[in-house]
Design an enzyme around this catalytic site. Structure first.
Site, PDB file in Angstrom:
ATOM      1  N   ASN A   1      51.103 -34.542 -15.210  1.00  0.00           N
ATOM      2  CA  ASN A   1      50.516 -35.719 -15.870  1.00  0.00           C
ATOM      3  C   ASN A   1      49.196 -35.412 -16.586  1.00  0.00           C
ATOM      4  O   ASN A   1      48.963 -35.891 -17.689  1.00  0.00           O
ATOM      5  CB  ASN A   1      50.378 -36.883 -14.880  1.00  0.00           C
ATOM      6  CG  ASN A   1      49.503 -36.560 -13.707  1.00  0.00           C
ATOM      7  OD1 ASN A   1      49.422 -35.415 -13.270  1.00  0.00           O
ATOM      8  ND2 ASN A   1      48.815 -37.545 -13.192  1.00  0.00           N
TER       9      ASN A   1
ATOM     10  N   GLU B   1      46.531 -33.588  -2.838  1.00  0.00           N
ATOM     11  CA  GLU B   1      46.218 -34.782  -3.636  1.00  0.00           C
ATOM     12  C   GLU B   1      47.552 -35.355  -4.077  1.00  0.00           C
ATOM     13  O   GLU B   1      48.220 -34.795  -4.955  1.00  0.00           O
ATOM     14  CB  GLU B   1      45.320 -34.397  -4.810  1.00  0.00           C
ATOM     15  CG  GLU B   1      43.991 -33.848  -4.304  1.00  0.00           C
ATOM     16  CD  GLU B   1      43.067 -33.313  -5.379  1.00  0.00           C
ATOM     17  OE1 GLU B   1      43.534 -32.994  -6.488  1.00  0.00           O
ATOM     18  OE2 GLU B   1      41.859 -33.208  -5.111  1.00  0.00           O
TER      19      GLU B   1
ATOM     20  N   CYS C   1      47.654 -40.602 -11.189  1.00  0.00           N
ATOM     21  CA  CYS C   1      47.782 -40.978  -9.780  1.00  0.00           C
ATOM     22  C   CYS C   1      46.903 -42.175  -9.435  1.00  0.00           C
ATOM     23  O   CYS C   1      47.181 -42.910  -8.495  1.00  0.00           O
ATOM     24  CB  CYS C   1      47.409 -39.792  -8.905  1.00  0.00           C
ATOM     25  SG  CYS C   1      45.779 -39.140  -9.314  1.00  0.00           S
TER      26      CYS C   1
ATOM     27  N   GLU D   1      38.575 -32.885  -2.367  1.00  0.00           N
ATOM     28  CA  GLU D   1      37.983 -31.868  -3.235  1.00  0.00           C
ATOM     29  C   GLU D   1      36.890 -32.551  -4.044  1.00  0.00           C
ATOM     30  O   GLU D   1      36.717 -33.762  -3.967  1.00  0.00           O
ATOM     31  CB  GLU D   1      39.050 -31.199  -4.105  1.00  0.00           C
ATOM     32  CG  GLU D   1      40.076 -30.433  -3.254  1.00  0.00           C
ATOM     33  CD  GLU D   1      40.955 -29.453  -4.016  1.00  0.00           C
ATOM     34  OE1 GLU D   1      40.481 -28.859  -4.988  1.00  0.00           O
ATOM     35  OE2 GLU D   1      42.128 -29.293  -3.623  1.00  0.00           O
TER      36      GLU D   1
HETATM   37  P1  NAD Z   1      56.072 -33.167  -7.921  1.00  0.00           P
HETATM   38  O1  NAD Z   1      55.685 -33.293  -6.502  1.00  0.00           O
HETATM   39  O2  NAD Z   1      57.495 -33.357  -8.294  1.00  0.00           O
HETATM   40  O3  NAD Z   1      55.681 -31.738  -8.498  1.00  0.00           O
HETATM   41  C1  NAD Z   1      54.358 -31.232  -8.438  1.00  0.00           C
HETATM   42  C2  NAD Z   1      54.396 -29.725  -8.493  1.00  0.00           C
HETATM   43  O4  NAD Z   1      55.010 -29.234  -7.308  1.00  0.00           O
HETATM   44  C3  NAD Z   1      55.212 -29.157  -9.656  1.00  0.00           C
HETATM   45  O5  NAD Z   1      54.567 -28.009 -10.140  1.00  0.00           O
HETATM   46  C4  NAD Z   1      56.527 -28.813  -8.994  1.00  0.00           C
HETATM   47  O6  NAD Z   1      57.257 -27.798  -9.644  1.00  0.00           O
HETATM   48  C5  NAD Z   1      56.054 -28.339  -7.630  1.00  0.00           C
HETATM   49  N1  NAD Z   1      57.057 -28.427  -6.556  1.00  0.00           N
HETATM   50  C6  NAD Z   1      58.073 -29.321  -6.441  1.00  0.00           C
HETATM   51  N2  NAD Z   1      58.772 -29.079  -5.299  1.00  0.00           N
HETATM   52  C7  NAD Z   1      58.162 -28.039  -4.683  1.00  0.00           C
HETATM   53  C8  NAD Z   1      58.409 -27.323  -3.476  1.00  0.00           C
HETATM   54  N3  NAD Z   1      59.405 -27.649  -2.661  1.00  0.00           N
HETATM   55  N4  NAD Z   1      57.580 -26.300  -3.157  1.00  0.00           N
HETATM   56  C9  NAD Z   1      56.540 -25.963  -3.967  1.00  0.00           C
HETATM   57  N5  NAD Z   1      56.276 -26.590  -5.137  1.00  0.00           N
HETATM   58  C10 NAD Z   1      57.067 -27.620  -5.486  1.00  0.00           C
HETATM   59  O7  NAD Z   1      55.130 -34.176  -8.718  1.00  0.00           O
HETATM   60  P2  NAD Z   1      55.166 -34.529 -10.269  1.00  0.00           P
HETATM   61  O8  NAD Z   1      56.335 -35.408 -10.544  1.00  0.00           O
HETATM   62  O9  NAD Z   1      54.989 -33.270 -11.047  1.00  0.00           O
HETATM   63  O10 NAD Z   1      53.807 -35.362 -10.416  1.00  0.00           O
HETATM   64  C11 NAD Z   1      53.697 -36.719 -10.197  1.00  0.00           C
HETATM   65  C12 NAD Z   1      53.128 -36.989  -8.814  1.00  0.00           C
HETATM   66  O11 NAD Z   1      51.854 -36.370  -8.671  1.00  0.00           O
HETATM   67  C13 NAD Z   1      52.885 -38.468  -8.567  1.00  0.00           C
HETATM   68  O12 NAD Z   1      53.302 -38.786  -7.263  1.00  0.00           O
HETATM   69  C14 NAD Z   1      51.377 -38.605  -8.681  1.00  0.00           C
HETATM   70  O13 NAD Z   1      50.819 -39.694  -7.996  1.00  0.00           O
HETATM   71  C15 NAD Z   1      50.935 -37.304  -8.115  1.00  0.00           C
HETATM   72  N6  NAD Z   1      49.568 -36.991  -8.554  1.00  0.00           N
HETATM   73  C16 NAD Z   1      48.554 -37.075  -7.634  1.00  0.00           C
HETATM   74  C17 NAD Z   1      47.241 -36.829  -8.025  1.00  0.00           C
HETATM   75  C18 NAD Z   1      46.081 -36.929  -7.060  1.00  0.00           C
HETATM   76  O14 NAD Z   1      45.010 -36.430  -7.383  1.00  0.00           O
HETATM   77  N7  NAD Z   1      46.241 -37.547  -5.904  1.00  0.00           N
HETATM   78  C19 NAD Z   1      46.969 -36.488  -9.353  1.00  0.00           C
HETATM   79  C20 NAD Z   1      48.028 -36.416 -10.251  1.00  0.00           C
HETATM   80  C21 NAD Z   1      49.330 -36.666  -9.832  1.00  0.00           C
END
Ligand code: NAD
Length: 491
Positions: free
Chosen positions: A160, A259, A293, A472
């Protein structure tokens, strides 16, 4: 739209780009048009292994002997170099995400530059605690702690705010003396790769920053988190993936910083200036097409102004300009992918089944002019729902919010805290005492009053419940990216 020639996006290991193996390629499309513009080299287990090994070698070598001053000087040079190549980073981020060019300039890439400078300042200024301890039987001892790098840090980030979230982790990690292996999202591989070029240009030693591309489970993400050579994982992404990563690292008891997702509330009291609140709410629901997020997906409004807020927000939603991301007048881009749009549309259908009244949006816009293949969606607002409905409980991650009325302050606090998540909230009121009171009562990591997403990088960032583990930012980053060894000297 400017046509883009297909290009290669390669893994970066031990200071060099690794030649792609044709068997391990996936295509990357522009979410605004649906057109593929790059071939991405997927890292298999051996590539991830080489990345982790080279990071360890860097730590054991010259990088492990650098001073804080040397490292922070390097980060400042990286910030300068990103500024010099600013428009390249902007173009890469826009192509990967479809986000409006103005946002990429003002938020994403600008914050990457700030991340490097701010964490250089924070880590360079970090103090040292020491204690004079009385010894039993007389005499004293001096206690102090040496902050050592955590080691080889796996950095996994979502799509995002790709460069912003990556540099928010890489900057403090490197300032504290770690070496990193980063795994950007499969949907946004470009800027992490450009950053590798910048690090080469500013003279970061080989192995300190590595990039492995690919997916999550049974791919680069899992190859990295399950690698025995990593010393910790900093992860931003969904709560479900966070849970998976936790299981993967559990057998080797590695520290994690998570996060994760949010289902953030805004509370609007009836003493507010309507225009100011509507601007704030609109920003908090629709920024980055709702894919932050911290975005607000639940809006609790005091009953006497409920209709005014609903009508005003509908007007703001209809004023948003969806269209060519490279047009500086565009305010709102597409969702990241067709897959993500399918998920958001499922929630649109679910909301109607759950009894929502759709005030605006609820579908897919017809934008034409080359954008037909993009993953566009309409900004959407609902009323008629309650906290019992799934669309009010689950994170949707799109340009959508439910408006729900309340009568009293206590009721508003109860409704806002009635969630499994605990990332952020925003309270809107002109009553100073109530602002503090309600903000403090929110069970979240970040609680804003009369603003949203206003950050000071010295302050802690993170979430409660399903929204994460740890913090963080500022000193919290230094805590995660270092390990103290306490030294006790008898005097
Ligand atoms: P996601 O969890 O699908 O993927 C995030 C990352 O993890 C990607 O690089 C993905 O390839 C990797 N990944 C997926 N499965 C994995 C596994 N089993 N092992 C290791 N790595 C793995 O999330 P997304 O769809 O890319 O992002 C959206 C989500 O991120 C939303 O839930 C959003 O709220 C959250 N987000 C949180 C914050 C925060 O600071 N709290 C900030 C931005 C986004």
């Amino acid at each position: 739209m400017t046509p883009q020639a297909p290009r290669w996006i390669r893994n970066f290991v031990d200071g060099r780009f690794v030649d792609p193996d044709p068997a391990q390629i996936f295509d990357k499309s522009n979410p605004a048009t649906g057109t593929a513009f790059a071939h991405v080299h997927q890292a298999d287990r051996p590539v991830v292994d080489r990345a982790v090994t080279s990071a360890r070698r860097a730590l054991d070598g010259a990088w492990g002997r650098t001073s804080v001053q040397q490292r922070t000087a390097l980060l400042r040079r990286a910030a300068d170099r990103i500024e010099e190549r600013f428009e390249e980073f902007v173009a890469a981020e826009v192509a990967d995400t479809g986000k409006p060019v103005t946002q990429a300039r003002e938020l994403d890439v600008a914050r990457a530059v700030t991340n490097f400078r701010a964490f250089a300042d924070i880590v360079a200024a970090a103090g040292q605690e020491s204690f004079i301890t009385e010894r039993p039987g007389g005499g004293t001892a001096l206690n102090y702690a040496v902050h050592k790098p955590l080691g080889v840090v796996a950095v996994i980030v979502p799509w995002n705010l790709p460069l912003l979230l990556l540099t928010w982790k890489v900057a403090p990690a490197l300032a504290c003396g770690n070496a990193v292996v980063v795994k950007p999202s499969e949907d946004t591989p470009s800027t992490a790769t450009l950053l590798a070029e910048v690090f080469v240009e500013v003279g970061l030693p080989a192995g300190v920053y590595n990039v492995v591309h690919g997916f999550g489970g049974d791919s680069a993400g899992e190859f990295l988190t399950s690698h025995p050579g990593i010393d910790g994982v900093t992860f931003t992404g969904s709560s479900a993936t966070g849970s998976q990563v936790m299981k993967t690292v559990a057998p080797r008891v590695r520290p994690v910083s998570f996060e994760l997702g949010g289902k953030n509330a805004a509370i609007v009291f009836d003493d507010v200036d309507l225009d100011e609140v509507l601007s704030g709410l609109s920003r908090s629901v629709f920024t980055n097409t709702g894919q932050v997020c911290l975005c607000t997906e639940r809006i609790y409004v005091q009953r006497s102004i409920f209709d005014d807020i609903a009508a005003g927000l509908v007007e703001r939603a209809r004023d948003l300009r969806l269209g060519d991301p490279e047009d500086t007048q565009t305010t709102t881009g597409p969702l990241i992918s067709q897959t993500h749009r399918d998920k958001v549309l499922t929630y649109f259908e679910m909301a109607e089944r759950e009894g929502a009244k759709v005030l605006t949006g609820g579908g897919v816009p017809a934008l034409g002019s080359g954008l037909e293949g993009g993953s566009w969606i309409e900004p959407t607002l609902w009323t008629g729902l309650t906290n019992a409905d799934r669309v009010v409980r689950e994170e949707i991650f799109g340009p959508v919010a439910a408006l729900i009325p309340f009568d009293t302050e206590v009721e508003a606090i109860t409704l806002a805290n009635d969630t499994d998540y605990g990332l952020a909230s925003a309270v809107w009121t002109n009553d100073l005492r109530r602002g503090h009171r309600v903000a403090q009562a929110m069970n979240v990591g970040m609680s804003w009053v009369n603003t949203w997403y206003l950050r000071d990088l010295r302050s802690p960032f993170g979430g409660m419940g399903l929204s994460g583990i740890g913090r963080e930012g500022g000193e919290s980053s230094r805590h995660f990216y270092t390990q103290p060894t306490n030294v006790c000297v008898s005097l």
